[in-house]
Design an enzyme around this catalytic site. Structure first.
Site, PDB file in Angstrom:
ATOM      1  N   HIS A 249       0.790  -1.229   0.000  1.00  0.00           N
ATOM      2  CA  HIS A 249       0.000   0.000   0.000  1.00  0.00           C
ATOM      3  C   HIS A 249       0.822   1.279   0.000  1.00  0.00           C
ATOM      4  O   HIS A 249       0.257   2.360  -0.071  1.00  0.00           O
ATOM      5  CB  HIS A 249      -0.944   0.032   1.218  1.00  0.00           C
ATOM      6  CG  HIS A 249      -0.234   0.345   2.497  1.00  0.00           C
ATOM      7  ND1 HIS A 249       0.528  -0.572   3.168  1.00  0.00           N
ATOM      8  CD2 HIS A 249      -0.129   1.501   3.216  1.00  0.00           C
ATOM      9  CE1 HIS A 249       1.046  -0.021   4.254  1.00  0.00           C
ATOM     10  NE2 HIS A 249       0.664   1.246   4.299  1.00  0.00           N
TER      11      HIS A 249
HETATM   12  C1  UD1 Z   1      -1.966   5.872   5.493  1.00  0.00           C
HETATM   13  C2  UD1 Z   1      -0.639   6.438   5.987  1.00  0.00           C
HETATM   14  C3  UD1 Z   1       0.422   5.352   5.913  1.00  0.00           C
HETATM   15  C4  UD1 Z   1      -0.019   4.099   6.645  1.00  0.00           C
HETATM   16  C5  UD1 Z   1      -1.394   3.650   6.144  1.00  0.00           C
HETATM   17  C6  UD1 Z   1      -1.884   2.506   6.982  1.00  0.00           C
HETATM   18  C7  UD1 Z   1      -0.084   8.791   5.560  1.00  0.00           C
HETATM   19  C8  UD1 Z   1       0.679   9.716   4.693  1.00  0.00           C
HETATM   20  N1  UD1 Z   1      -0.173   7.522   5.124  1.00  0.00           N
HETATM   21  O1  UD1 Z   1      -1.793   5.512   4.129  1.00  0.00           O
HETATM   22  O2  UD1 Z   1       1.615   5.824   6.523  1.00  0.00           O
HETATM   23  O3  UD1 Z   1       0.923   3.090   6.398  1.00  0.00           O
HETATM   24  O4  UD1 Z   1      -2.313   4.736   6.274  1.00  0.00           O
HETATM   25  O5  UD1 Z   1      -2.785   1.720   6.292  1.00  0.00           O
HETATM   26  O6  UD1 Z   1      -0.603   9.191   6.570  1.00  0.00           O
HETATM   27  N2  UD1 Z   1      -9.268   4.860   1.647  1.00  0.00           N
HETATM   28  C9  UD1 Z   1     -10.485   4.209   1.710  1.00  0.00           C
HETATM   29  N3  UD1 Z   1     -11.057   4.054   2.947  1.00  0.00           N
HETATM   30  C10 UD1 Z   1     -10.501   4.516   4.082  1.00  0.00           C
HETATM   31  C11 UD1 Z   1      -9.273   5.183   3.997  1.00  0.00           C
HETATM   32  C12 UD1 Z   1      -8.669   5.346   2.775  1.00  0.00           C
HETATM   33  O7  UD1 Z   1     -11.041   3.785   0.721  1.00  0.00           O
HETATM   34  O8  UD1 Z   1     -11.082   4.321   5.168  1.00  0.00           O
HETATM   35  C13 UD1 Z   1      -8.643   4.999   0.315  1.00  0.00           C
HETATM   36  C14 UD1 Z   1      -8.932   6.340  -0.352  1.00  0.00           C
HETATM   37  O9  UD1 Z   1      -8.992   6.112  -1.727  1.00  0.00           O
HETATM   38  C15 UD1 Z   1      -7.680   7.138  -0.040  1.00  0.00           C
HETATM   39  C16 UD1 Z   1      -6.586   6.072  -0.042  1.00  0.00           C
HETATM   40  O10 UD1 Z   1      -7.215   4.911   0.487  1.00  0.00           O
HETATM   41  O11 UD1 Z   1      -7.418   8.152  -0.963  1.00  0.00           O
HETATM   42  C17 UD1 Z   1      -5.372   6.416   0.792  1.00  0.00           C
HETATM   43  O12 UD1 Z   1      -5.749   6.707   2.145  1.00  0.00           O
HETATM   44  P1  UD1 Z   1      -4.796   7.614   3.060  1.00  0.00           P
HETATM   45  O13 UD1 Z   1      -5.273   7.637   4.454  1.00  0.00           O
HETATM   46  O14 UD1 Z   1      -4.575   8.945   2.415  1.00  0.00           O
HETATM   47  O15 UD1 Z   1      -3.397   6.890   2.983  1.00  0.00           O
HETATM   48  P2  UD1 Z   1      -3.046   5.365   3.181  1.00  0.00           P
HETATM   49  O16 UD1 Z   1      -2.511   4.838   1.899  1.00  0.00           O
HETATM   50  O17 UD1 Z   1      -4.155   4.647   3.837  1.00  0.00           O
HETATM   51  N1  UDP Z   2      -3.395  -5.451   9.259  1.00  0.00           N
HETATM   52  C1  UDP Z   2      -4.678  -5.890   9.507  1.00  0.00           C
HETATM   53  N2  UDP Z   2      -5.445  -6.284   8.439  1.00  0.00           N
HETATM   54  C2  UDP Z   2      -4.980  -6.267   7.161  1.00  0.00           C
HETATM   55  C3  UDP Z   2      -3.663  -5.819   6.927  1.00  0.00           C
HETATM   56  C4  UDP Z   2      -2.894  -5.406   7.992  1.00  0.00           C
HETATM   57  O1  UDP Z   2      -5.120  -5.929  10.657  1.00  0.00           O
HETATM   58  O2  UDP Z   2      -5.722  -6.640   6.252  1.00  0.00           O
HETATM   59  C5  UDP Z   2      -2.583  -4.961  10.386  1.00  0.00           C
HETATM   60  C6  UDP Z   2      -1.228  -5.600  10.536  1.00  0.00           C
HETATM   61  O3  UDP Z   2      -1.304  -6.735  11.364  1.00  0.00           O
HETATM   62  C7  UDP Z   2      -0.407  -4.482  11.164  1.00  0.00           C
HETATM   63  C8  UDP Z   2      -1.044  -3.233  10.622  1.00  0.00           C
HETATM   64  O4  UDP Z   2      -2.322  -3.598  10.136  1.00  0.00           O
HETATM   65  O5  UDP Z   2      -0.547  -4.468  12.571  1.00  0.00           O
HETATM   66  C9  UDP Z   2      -0.205  -2.670   9.512  1.00  0.00           C
HETATM   67  O6  UDP Z   2      -0.899  -1.671   8.869  1.00  0.00           O
HETATM   68  P1  UDP Z   2      -0.485  -1.128   7.450  1.00  0.00           P
HETATM   69  O7  UDP Z   2       0.342  -2.123   6.740  1.00  0.00           O
HETATM   70  O8  UDP Z   2      -1.723  -0.643   6.806  1.00  0.00           O
HETATM   71  O9  UDP Z   2       0.364   0.189   7.821  1.00  0.00           O
HETATM   72  P2  UDP Z   2       1.892   0.421   8.161  1.00  0.00           P
HETATM   73  O10 UDP Z   2       2.272  -0.464   9.268  1.00  0.00           O
HETATM   74  O11 UDP Z   2       2.677   0.188   6.906  1.00  0.00           O
HETATM   75  O12 UDP Z   2       1.922   1.867   8.531  1.00  0.00           O
END
Ligand code: UD1
Ligand code: UDP
Length: 380
Positions: A201
């Site tokens: 992601h």
């Molecule tokens: C964010 C964090 C990242 C973290 C990740 C955990 C930042 C810059 N990024 O990335 O560090 O690893 O969360 O998963 O803060 N979306 C949905 N539903 C939701 C949320 C998001 O559909 O509930 C979709 C939307 O299209 C959105 C995209 O995901 O534009 C990205 O969401 P966003 O919160 O901006 O960043 P993440 O990639 O989730």
């Molecule tokens: N995780 C989860 N369900 C999923 C994928 C990840 O519960 O489908 C959990 C995973 O065990 C870990 C956390 O989400 O604790 C990691 O989140 P993510 O990879 O989105 O973010 P990052 O750690 O890279 O910021």
């Protein structure tokens, strides 16, 4: 002490859980959810499974560009902080939520406490690297998970107090694996005897069509089947490029929606190895009750300890190279790992104990606000 806990995304909820439980009613806590993650399976499910109190408020910031999301969160958090008037704002990790809370709070003269401080990837393409660097320089209480992270903070002359705590995700792994294995039924949906678990992601990866195409190749040509709980960012990018159907039609691949924590831990426990660009999963795989090999689809990581202890391997994003490394792992029978580098599962307890002591000091000196502190000048 009055503490505002600010969180907004899936990993922040999971990694703040042990601290919230540990805090119990030792401090007056207000939980503010920015609403950065809003889908039930990225937010609500974790509050329920991890038995956390519901957030006192959800600021419904939602998705948007980097500045829009960070700026909106800052504006809404500032208002809330003024209303609650906390002594300390507690944040975890490196998301836009974290930077917004640290900036809004520090500008109001409120102390910031940062869980998982000191991580550095030295990759400025990552929004997370901006967030963690800036946050650490605004923070009074720096909870570093490892000595490597603590050393990064001292090298940068971050002025806050540094405490090495371990990583709170290990607390979660130790606390919830048993429950996950008892309650999750996800393995019944997996039609493979052995499988690799994959998640991707990171924006610098999946927003880059060339890289996403390489990922599709890695998953479809992987020598064992792959189970992929798909992050919504990645699903959107796959759809945009018309690659989602290609992945879904492969017999070697099972695509799942984002999973709750218990389902995810069950898959982590059963998988043969992990392929990921996630930060938290690099750490979880080193938990003594999981101990999994992780192929990290990145060229740099802020979690070098997992590599040093033999769990993670940085394999980049080139499909040919990644598949070669995976093949080599499958052909090797001796897979031994060092001890878990991220602590003993008591990080949350250490954080709260530190806050207890800080609370006593604050009460005796009456200097509740950081604006009363003077930073050392560079020549001091
Ligand atoms: C964010 C964090 C990242 C973290 C990740 C955990 C930042 C810059 N990024 O990335 O560090 O690893 O969360 O998963 O803060 N979306 C949905 N539903 C939701 C949320 C998001 O559909 O509930 C979709 C939307 O299209 C959105 C995209 O995901 O534009 C990205 O969401 P966003 O919160 O901006 O960043 P993440 O990639 O989730
Ligand atoms: N995780 C989860 N369900 C999923 C994928 C990840 O519960 O489908 C959990 C995973 O065990 C870990 C956390 O989400 O604790 C990691 O989140 P993510 O990879 O989105 O973010 P990052 O750690 O890279 O910021």
């Amino acid at each position: 002490m009055r503490i505002c806990i600010v969180l907004g995304t899936r990993p922040e909820i999971i990694k703040m859980a042990s601290t919230i439980h540990e805090m119990n009613d030792r401090h007056e806590q207000t939980i503010i959810h920015t609403g950065q993650h809003y889908d039930d399976n990225l937010s609500r499910v974790f509050f329920e499974e991890l038995e956390l109190p519901q957030p006192d408020v959800n600021l419904e910031v939602g998705s948007g560009s980097q500045a829009l999301q960070t700026g909106t969160a800052m504006i809404r958090l500032e208002e809330k902080f003024q209303e609650v008037s906390p002594d300390v704002i507690l944040v975890q990790g490196d998301t836009n939520t974290v930077l917004a809370a640290a900036l809004a709070g520090a500008k109001l003269g409120i102390r910031i406490a940062h869980v998982e401080s000191g991580l550095r990837s030295y990759d400025l393409r990552m929004p997370e690297e901006h967030n963690r660097r800036l946050t650490d320089h605004l923070t009074s209480y720096l909870f570093a998970p490892t000595t490597t992270a603590a050393n990064n903070l001292s090298r940068e002359s971050c002025w806050g107090e540094v405490v090495v705590t371990g990583n709170t995700v290990i607390d979660a792994c130790l606390r919830y694996k048993g429950k996950a294995e008892k309650t999750s039924t996800i393995l019944k949906k997996v039609p493979f005897k052995s499988f690799a678990l994959a998640t991707v992601h990171r924006s610098e990866n999946v927003d880059e069509p060339k890289v996403l195409f390489e990922f599709c190749k890695i998953f479809s040509e992987c020598p064992i089947p792959v189970v992929i709980p798909l992050h919504p960012r990645t699903l959107a990018r796959l759809r945009y490029l018309g690659l989602d159907k290609h992945l879904q039609s492969s017999e070697n691949i099972l695509i799942l929606p984002p999973l709750g924590y218990f389902d995810f831990l069950s898959l982590l426990s059963k998988c043969t190895f992990v392929i990921t660009d996630s930060g938290g999963i690099q750490e979880e795989s080193t938990a003594p009750n999981f101990a999994k090999k992780v192929f990290v689809l990145r060229t740099k990581t802020e979690r070098p300890e997992a590599i040093e202890c033999g769990y993670s391997e940085l394999v980049g994003t080139d499909s040919k190279f990644v598949l070669e490394r995976v093949m080599k792992f499958i052909e090797t029978t001796d897979h031994s790992f060092g001890p878990c580098p991220y602590g003993d599962g008591h990080a949350g307890a250490r954080i709260v104990r530190f806050l207890d002591n800080a609370s006593q000091q604050l009460t005796t000196t009456q200097s509740l606000r950081r604006s009363l502190e003077v930073l050392p000048s560079p020549e001091a």
